[in-house]
Structure formats: C-alpha cells, structure tokens
Design a protein around this motif. Structure first.
Motif, mmCIF file in Angstrom:
data_model
loop_
_atom_site.group_PDB
_atom_site.id
_atom_site.type_symbol
_atom_site.label_atom_id
_atom_site.label_comp_id
_atom_site.label_asym_id
_atom_site.label_seq_id
_atom_site.Cartn_x
_atom_site.Cartn_y
_atom_site.Cartn_z
ATOM 1 N N LEU A 1 -13.085 -13.377 8.247
ATOM 2 C CA LEU A 1 -13.221 -11.924 8.194
ATOM 3 C C LEU A 1 -11.939 -11.294 7.689
ATOM 4 C CD1 LEU A 1 -14.891 -9.341 8.956
ATOM 5 C CD2 LEU A 1 -13.686 -9.400 11.144
ATOM 6 N N ALA A 2 -12.065 -10.453 6.657
ATOM 7 C CA ALA A 2 -10.959 -9.637 6.170
ATOM 8 C C ALA A 2 -11.189 -8.200 6.628
ATOM 9 C CB ALA A 2 -10.876 -9.698 4.648
ATOM 10 N N VAL A 3 -10.109 -7.433 6.821
ATOM 11 C CA VAL A 3 -10.202 -6.041 7.248
ATOM 12 C C VAL A 3 -9.343 -5.206 6.319
ATOM 13 C CG1 VAL A 3 -9.999 -4.425 9.165
ATOM 14 C CG2 VAL A 3 -10.352 -6.852 9.627
ATOM 15 N N ASP A 4 -9.877 -4.056 5.884
ATOM 16 C CA ASP A 4 -9.105 -3.189 5.000
ATOM 17 C C ASP A 4 -9.527 -1.743 5.199
ATOM 18 O OD1 ASP A 4 -7.332 -2.325 3.044
ATOM 19 O OD2 ASP A 4 -7.980 -3.787 1.554
ATOM 20 N N ASN A 5 -8.700 -0.862 4.682
ATOM 21 C CA ASN A 5 -8.957 0.569 4.746
ATOM 22 C C ASN A 5 -10.198 0.955 3.951
ATOM 23 O OD1 ASN A 5 -8.235 3.244 2.941
ATOM 24 N ND2 ASN A 5 -7.850 3.529 5.113
ATOM 25 N N GLU A 6 -10.969 1.884 4.489
ATOM 26 C CA GLU A 6 -12.226 2.320 3.868
ATOM 27 C C GLU A 6 -12.048 2.824 2.447
ATOM 28 O OE1 GLU A 6 -14.443 5.767 2.483
ATOM 29 O OE2 GLU A 6 -12.628 5.971 3.707
ATOM 30 N N ALA A 7 -11.021 3.644 2.204
ATOM 31 C CA ALA A 7 -10.830 4.196 0.862
ATOM 32 C C ALA A 7 -10.439 3.113 -0.136
ATOM 33 C CB ALA A 7 -9.773 5.303 0.882
ATOM 34 N N ASN A 8 -9.616 2.153 0.296
ATOM 35 C CA ASN A 8 -9.260 1.041 -0.588
ATOM 36 C C ASN A 8 -10.503 0.260 -1.005
ATOM 37 O OD1 ASN A 8 -6.523 1.562 -0.538
ATOM 38 N ND2 ASN A 8 -6.072 0.062 1.054
ATOM 39 N N LEU A 9 -11.333 -0.081 -0.031
ATOM 40 C CA LEU A 9 -12.529 -0.858 -0.345
ATOM 41 C C LEU A 9 -13.543 -0.029 -1.126
ATOM 42 C CD1 LEU A 9 -12.975 -2.950 2.922
ATOM 43 C CD2 LEU A 9 -12.158 -3.716 0.686
ATOM 44 N N ALA A 10 -13.597 1.282 -0.877
ATOM 45 C CA ALA A 10 -14.493 2.129 -1.656
ATOM 46 C C ALA A 10 -14.062 2.161 -3.122
ATOM 47 C CB ALA A 10 -14.516 3.544 -1.086
#
Length: 381
Positions: A184-193
């Motif tokens: 599992l990777a986790v990242d900021n919503e805006a970055n992934l958007a």
C-alpha cells in the motif's frame, strides 16, 4: 546465491522492464520488432515475452509488421485480462475504491457516502478496509489479480504516515495493513488527482491541476512527472492569501483562497454540489454570486501561480468540474486582466476530463506505473 546469479537476476529484471516499457509506450509490437527496438537478442526477447505472457501482463494476437521483411508477425500488447491495481480514497464526505487493469480500463468502482469530518481514524479506516476487501473480492470473481493498492488522503503524507488532515481531524495516522497483504502506498489527494488527470484525462505533459474540495489543493505536472517540492508539500494552493485582511482560515491565517472558493464557501447553506448546480441552472442570484466570488478569488490565486510556475495549462477538477460553466468565465477574466500587462494571453483554462474520480484513479494508476517499471519485483517473476 552466487554473485553471478545475482547479476543475472538483476539483468533479467531490468530487461523485463525494458521490454514491457516498449510494449506499453509504443506497442503493440512483434517479438522481432521488440528485439530491434530494445537492442536485445531475439532469443532473449522471446524468453522475456514468454514470462510476461505467463504472468498475464501481455497477450499475443493479431498480425502486425515486425522489424523484418516478410510476413507480418504476431502482435504483443498489454493485457487487461488478469493483472489489476486498487485505488482507494478517503475524502471528507465519501470513501471510494476502484480497480483498474493494466490497460488503464476501470473495471470496478465503489463509492460510500460518509461524514468524515473530525472522525475517528480507526473507524473510518475500518470501513475503508471493508470496502477494499469487497472490491478486491469482486475483482477476483472477474478473474483479476490485484497486485497492489494506493490511498489518496486530503492531507500531508510523509513516509507512509498521514501527518495532518485538518478537515478529517487526523494527525500522525499510520495506515499500514489497510489493504490486507497488498503493498500500500499513501499520497496526498491533489497529487494523485494530478496524476490521474495525466494518465486518464487530458494526458498533457505540463499543467497545473487544481483540486476543488472542502480544501483546495494543486498538483504541478512538468514533463509528465509530478513536482512534489523539497518536503513533498508543494501545491497548498488553498492557503494562498487572496485578501490580506479577509476572514480567518482554519490554518490560522486570514483571507486564504479556501475561505472564498472552497466547497463550504460555495455551498453556503446548501447540502450538495448537485443542489448548487440546480440553482445555477435556474439562474438563482445567490448561487451565481457565490460562483462569481469564488471564480474571482481563484483568478487572484492562479495569477500568482502562473507568474511563479508558468504552466502550459490549468485544469480545474474536483467540485470545480461540474461548476466549470459558471466558474470558468470569472477565473479566465481575472487571469486575463491581471496577466495581460506582462504576458498577454493566460494559459488555457480547462475542465478535468475525469472530474471527481481523479484522485482514486491516480491512486490506481500509481500502482500500475510501479508494475510497469519493475514487473519482476511487483509480479514475482
């Protein structure tokens, strides 16, 4: 294992990635064309393609012209039949999951409405874990093998830990184990958007993506890659000051963009974006005024962003996508008026091609990129 064996495994892993990258970027290709394009021998390419076929990453079928004269060969192309990835998202008012295959086709999509403001992380992540399990089970029933997952969250992330998500009321939350045994990777919503827009939407190489939610984030894509900043905190557009003596913001400052153009400011007493759109379509003055005010504030903030970053285009996503017919004009007018003296025409302002799905698609796409970059490691080849 001997050092010779290690070197052989390392070279094989690299060659698998080279062949798969060639198929992904410029395929489909025959095995002969792959040998010519990659510089590998035909025997090596045939062996690697056989491994990729066995793993279900590629398929063969159809005739294409290879790298040699003579009869057409059999095409090798990416396959969406067996290998897939899982995208997850925690947002303020919903949970989401999607399964995407290696051809970037969305195979499953699940959304659960929720009120996650000032919530208990354990409770919300438990619900998301159930949603992830339900979605992967459905994917398995469809013959798909989910190889990994990524999670989009509305906050800052460091080393897999959600450091701060003020709208959720979360601090220092570790989400390991959320997807069971899946990496599992986790990242900021805006970055992934922004990455979702790159891989599933406009596919432009250079743009500034603006994610309009209760908070406002941004992701800068340059040369087809996300710019994260020194500490991974680039893109906090919502806290750019647009009115220095304006109302207080939750960040402790005053007059931030979020106060004027965040979802709460746009909705006011209304319950949903759908209700706001209905009132805008009916020409209700208060709704139109709210969009005009938000558009003007966005124009101020984006003027500074354009001066600083010089993006090729600006993409409005999140709740801004359905509101674009009413927001686009004020933002464009504000940009044009403020930028004209120095640079003339502002960069094109466009609506996201994937709207509210951008972050969860970007999460799934992040895992796809990892599979393509290192098939030996991610697929156990």
């Amino acid at each position: 294992m001997s050092s010779r064996g290690v070197r052989h495994d390392s070279m094989r892993a690299r060659n698998l990635a080279v062949v798969l990258d060639a198929i992904h970027r410029t395929g489909p290709h025959t095995r002969a064309a792959l040998a010519e394009r990659t510089g590998l021998t035909k025997t090596t390419v045939s062996s690697l393609v056989a491994d990729l076929l066995e793993a279900g990453v590629v398929s063969e079928g159809g005739a294409v012209r290879g790298g040699e004269r003579g009869r057409p060969g059999v095409a090798v192309s990416l396959s969406g039949r067996r290998v897939a990835t899982l995208g997850l998202e925690v947002n303020i008012d919903y949970l989401a999951a999607c399964v995407v295959d290696l051809t970037r086709a969305v195979r499953l999509r699940r959304t659960r409405p929720a009120d996650n403001r000032n919530s208990d992380p354990a409770e919300v992540l438990g619900l998301l874990r159930d949603l992830a399990r339900e979605t992967t089970d459905a994917a398995a029933a469809d013959g798909l093998r989910v190889m990994g997952a990524a999670l989009a969250v509305p906050g800052t992330v460091e080393d897999g830990v959600l450091r701060s998500a003020p709208h959720l009321g979360w601090r220092d939350v570790r989400v390991a184990g959320l997807a069971g045994d899946l990496p599992l990777a986790v990242d900021n919503e805006a970055n992934l958007a922004a990455l979702g827009e790159l891989w599933f939407g406009s596919r432009e190489a250079d743009f500034l993506y603006v994610s309009g939610e209760i908070g406002i984030g941004a992701g800068l894509v340059v040369g087809g890659a996300l710019f994260r900043g020194t500490y991974g905190l680039a893109g906090e557009l919502g806290h750019v000051v647009v009115v220095p003596d304006g109302p207080a913001c939750r960040c402790g400052g005053r007059g931030c963009l979020e106060v004027y153009a965040g979802q709460d400011a746009l909705l006011g007493p209304l319950k949903s974006v759908t209700e706001l759109v209905e009132r805008l379509e009916a020409g209700e003055p208060r709704a139109l005024e709210a969009c005009a005010r938000a558009g003007d504030a966005l124009g101020v903030a984006l003027t500074s962003a354009v001066h600083l970053l010089d993006p090729g285009r600006i993409v409005l996503g999140g709740v801004y996508a359905p509101l674009f017919p009413w927001l686009g004009g004020p933002v464009t007018d504000g940009l044009g008026a403020r930028l004209a003296p120095m640079r003339g025409t502002p960069p094109p302002l466009v609506v996201s091609g994937i709207g509210a799905d951008a972050a969860v698609l970007g999460a799934a796409g992040l895992v796809i990129q990892r599979v393509l970059a290192d098939p030996a490691q991610t697929l156990g080849l």
